[in-house]
Scaffold this motif. Sequence first.
Motif, PDB file in Angstrom:
ATOM      1  N   UNK A 151       4.726  -2.568  -2.962  1.00 55.39           N
ATOM      2  CA  UNK A 151       4.452  -1.157  -2.913  1.00 55.39           C
ATOM      3  C   UNK A 151       2.797  -1.135  -2.928  1.00 55.39           C
ATOM      4  N   UNK A 152       2.480  -1.922  -3.196  1.00 55.57           N
ATOM      5  CA  UNK A 152       0.695  -1.424  -3.363  1.00 55.57           C
ATOM      6  C   UNK A 152      -0.157  -1.412  -1.974  1.00 55.57           C
ATOM      7  N   UNK A 153       1.480  -2.491  -1.343  1.00 54.26           N
ATOM      8  CA  UNK A 153       1.078  -2.412   0.081  1.00 54.26           C
ATOM      9  C   UNK A 153       1.071  -1.150   1.033  1.00 54.26           C
ATOM     10  N   UNK A 154       2.077  -1.250   0.504  1.00 47.40           N
ATOM     11  CA  UNK A 154       3.017  -0.484   1.859  1.00 47.40           C
ATOM     12  C   UNK A 154       2.044   1.715   1.073  1.00 47.40           C
ATOM     13  N   UNK A 155       1.710   1.391  -0.414  1.00 45.26           N
ATOM     14  CA  UNK A 155       0.819   2.560  -0.671  1.00 45.26           C
ATOM     15  C   UNK A 155      -0.133   2.866   0.154  1.00 45.26           C
ATOM     16  N   UNK A 156      -1.061   1.700   0.022  1.00 46.96           N
ATOM     17  CA  UNK A 156      -2.351   1.280   1.511  1.00 46.96           C
ATOM     18  C   UNK A 156      -2.222   1.423   2.438  1.00 46.96           C
TER      19      UNK A 156
END
Length: 170
Positions: A151-156
């Motif tokens: 989810x952090x990568x998706x946010x990035x």
Amino acid sequence: MRASNILLIVTATTTALMAGLFFSYSISVSLGLGKLNDKEFLNAMQNINREIQNMPFFICFFGTLLLLPITSFLHYKKKSFLLLFIATLFYSIGVFAVTAFVNVPLNNKLELFELSNVSSTSARQMRNIFEDRWNFWNNIRSLSSLCSLFFVILACVYNSPKTRKIAFDR
């Protein structure tokens, strides 16, 4: 580059480091330790549990716990907020809470177990109390930290100006 984006990158890095740690335990370290006899296994786990308590681990473990909600807050009015909020929940519950309420108490119980003059029966009993439960909950931490990282990568990606432009051009 804005401070919130730099913080997002730092958050992604610490989240990735923690996911890698738990994942590597699940797919290699625990499997290798499982091949040891009872006393060797207990001794190895006691030593690992002592050695992991170091500054780089604490910075990444607690840093991620602090960075995720801070980064979420800084992205509150952006569409990436929900992704970061979900990442925060996965890490806070599936990594931090599991560590604090399951793995650390098991580690503490193991630390109190004196190995110097223990019988093979006592060593087997302690291993039976410790190993399967510790590994199961470490796998939960591994899965939770990987979900958090996802989810952090998706946010990035979603926070990238090029991604936003492509998404809004349609």
